[in-house]
Enzyme design. Sequence first.
Site, mmCIF file in Angstrom:
data_model
loop_
_atom_site.group_PDB
_atom_site.id
_atom_site.type_symbol
_atom_site.label_atom_id
_atom_site.label_comp_id
_atom_site.label_asym_id
_atom_site.label_seq_id
_atom_site.Cartn_x
_atom_site.Cartn_y
_atom_site.Cartn_z
ATOM 1 N N GLU A 109 5.698 13.814 -12.127
ATOM 2 C CA GLU A 109 4.855 12.848 -12.252
ATOM 3 C C GLU A 109 5.440 12.282 -13.782
ATOM 4 O O GLU A 109 5.885 12.913 -14.623
ATOM 5 C CB GLU A 109 4.124 13.861 -12.526
ATOM 6 N N GLY A 145 -7.820 3.070 -5.937
ATOM 7 C CA GLY A 145 -7.194 3.393 -7.872
ATOM 8 C C GLY A 145 -7.636 4.578 -7.211
ATOM 9 O O GLY A 145 -8.230 5.703 -8.446
ATOM 10 N N ALA A 146 -7.396 5.456 -5.554
ATOM 11 C CA ALA A 146 -7.564 6.649 -6.153
ATOM 12 C C ALA A 146 -6.024 7.716 -6.263
ATOM 13 O O ALA A 146 -6.128 8.896 -5.790
ATOM 14 C CB ALA A 146 -7.421 7.283 -4.750
ATOM 15 N N ASP A 155 6.172 4.712 -5.562
ATOM 16 C CA ASP A 155 5.647 4.229 -4.939
ATOM 17 C C ASP A 155 5.777 3.276 -3.212
ATOM 18 O O ASP A 155 5.823 3.822 -2.092
ATOM 19 C CB ASP A 155 3.540 3.409 -5.218
HETATM 20 P P1 ADP Z 1 -3.728 1.996 -6.716
HETATM 21 O O1 ADP Z 1 -3.328 3.145 -7.344
HETATM 22 O O2 ADP Z 1 -4.622 1.941 -5.363
HETATM 23 O O3 ADP Z 1 -2.162 1.564 -5.940
HETATM 24 P P2 ADP Z 1 -3.694 -0.320 -8.389
HETATM 25 O O4 ADP Z 1 -4.903 -0.537 -9.683
HETATM 26 O O5 ADP Z 1 -1.661 -0.293 -8.276
HETATM 27 O O6 ADP Z 1 -4.152 1.178 -7.819
HETATM 28 O O7 ADP Z 1 -4.054 -1.242 -7.471
HETATM 29 C C1 ADP Z 1 -5.170 -1.023 -6.881
HETATM 30 C C2 ADP Z 1 -5.474 -2.772 -6.004
HETATM 31 O O8 ADP Z 1 -4.251 -3.045 -5.532
HETATM 32 C C3 ADP Z 1 -6.763 -3.641 -6.312
HETATM 33 O O9 ADP Z 1 -7.182 -3.097 -7.858
HETATM 34 C C4 ADP Z 1 -5.912 -4.508 -5.584
HETATM 35 O O10 ADP Z 1 -6.101 -6.361 -6.714
HETATM 36 C C5 ADP Z 1 -5.215 -4.593 -4.886
HETATM 37 N N1 ADP Z 1 -5.518 -3.555 -3.076
HETATM 38 C C6 ADP Z 1 -5.202 -2.807 -2.850
HETATM 39 N N2 ADP Z 1 -6.063 -2.332 -1.730
HETATM 40 C C7 ADP Z 1 -6.468 -4.033 -1.358
HETATM 41 C C8 ADP Z 1 -6.719 -4.150 -0.195
HETATM 42 N N3 ADP Z 1 -7.256 -3.823 0.928
HETATM 43 N N4 ADP Z 1 -6.841 -5.735 -0.522
HETATM 44 C C9 ADP Z 1 -6.413 -6.596 -1.238
HETATM 45 N N5 ADP Z 1 -5.928 -6.092 -2.608
HETATM 46 C C10 ADP Z 1 -6.184 -4.806 -2.538
HETATM 47 MG MG MG Z 2 -0.588 0.728 -7.335
#
Ligand code: ADP
Ligand code: MG
Length: 394
Positions: A29, A130-131, A180
Amino acid sequence: MLAEEFEARHGSQPLGFWSAPGRVNLIGEHTDYNQGFVLPFAIDRRAVVALGAAPDARPTARVSSTFSAEIVEIALDDLAPDALDGWSAYPLGVAWALAERASAAAAAASGTRTDLPGFTLHIHSAVPIGAGLSSSAAIECATAVALNEFWQLGLTPKELARVGQIAENQAVGAPTGIMDQSASMLGRSDAAVFLDCRSMQTESVPLGLGAEGLEVLVIDTRVSHDHATGGYAARRASCELAAATMGVESLRDLAPADLPRMQEELDDETFRRARHIVTENDRVEETVRRLETSGPRAIGDLLDASHVSMRDDFEISVPELDLAVEVSQANGAIGARMTGGGFGGSALALVPHAARPALKAAILKAFAEQHFRRPDLFVVQPSAGATMEGQTRD
Ligand code: ADP
Ligand code: MG
């Protein structure tokens, strides 16, 4: 079902479907931007995209997602990092980065620009946002494989991972590493992706979880890591300061044997930040060695040690993550740690299949007792990376 969704939103039929998974980081990490080692695996939660042609007079990109009611439309010629924002910056950023690459390749070959056809793309993702499971890489990589095929670019999975990173860095504006996207592109069933973030060499490392009756349980604390940006930037700055003070290009160049010297030269906080990176790199390499020689039951103490290092030295854990890890360790897990960038998100526990029900119950009980939000608990299977799912026939 996705074909119907596509038709309802766009009034036409898709040409095909592509998918890419989210990922969990088994260990390693904050080592990625220190040119070190990471060991993520792709999971069995995927983003699927349906892609269709859009034969407009002026080639246009049109994107939609189950996640939002809006349809975002932009002429391919207008694609540029500054023209993109919100969720659509992820898929459209990928389109921009791919179009740039295609133009550069065409200019080098024949001195002309390529004319890429317009497209319509609809996203349906099962990766929670965001998980700490990288929903962003899942949609980037699904878009990248779809457009790579539609535009006949012939880029390799590794090149597409880089395209996803460029989109996230430049179009979204998030200064993330390539972990990622590498996991999402290169994952294999029951294997992790060992990535050297300096050489960019990758190796598929069999996990052997199935044969050992083991599972990875994800404990999503549902503590938002939205406010993590400041903490992330501060950790990066500490790492850069430590490397500069020690006269090395990056913390990758330091080993556990250098720790006494580092403690003399760095202030206490910077030293602890750097110690996390140096020991974490060592743990990733040791994890790979043990997986290869002894199998997954031998890596528990490395997962545990990684968590302690993030909690005490890097200081990116939160009480919910610490509780998830402690309860896991006390209820049959072989090892447990927070995973992802920290300040919320998820923890993971490596747990024998038979111990899972009791562990889940113990976690829910402990969270309720602390009046923490009820966590989301689910098992993830190490799975294959981005791929075409199928073509529509008619
Ligand atoms: P994570 O850890 O889940 O990658 P991030 O902040 O890097 O969190 O990315 C999340 C963002 O990606 C969301 O706020 C959105 O803008 C975009 N995103 C994720 N999944 C989708 C989806 N199914 N459709 C549209 N946008 C998405
Ligand atoms: Mg991300």
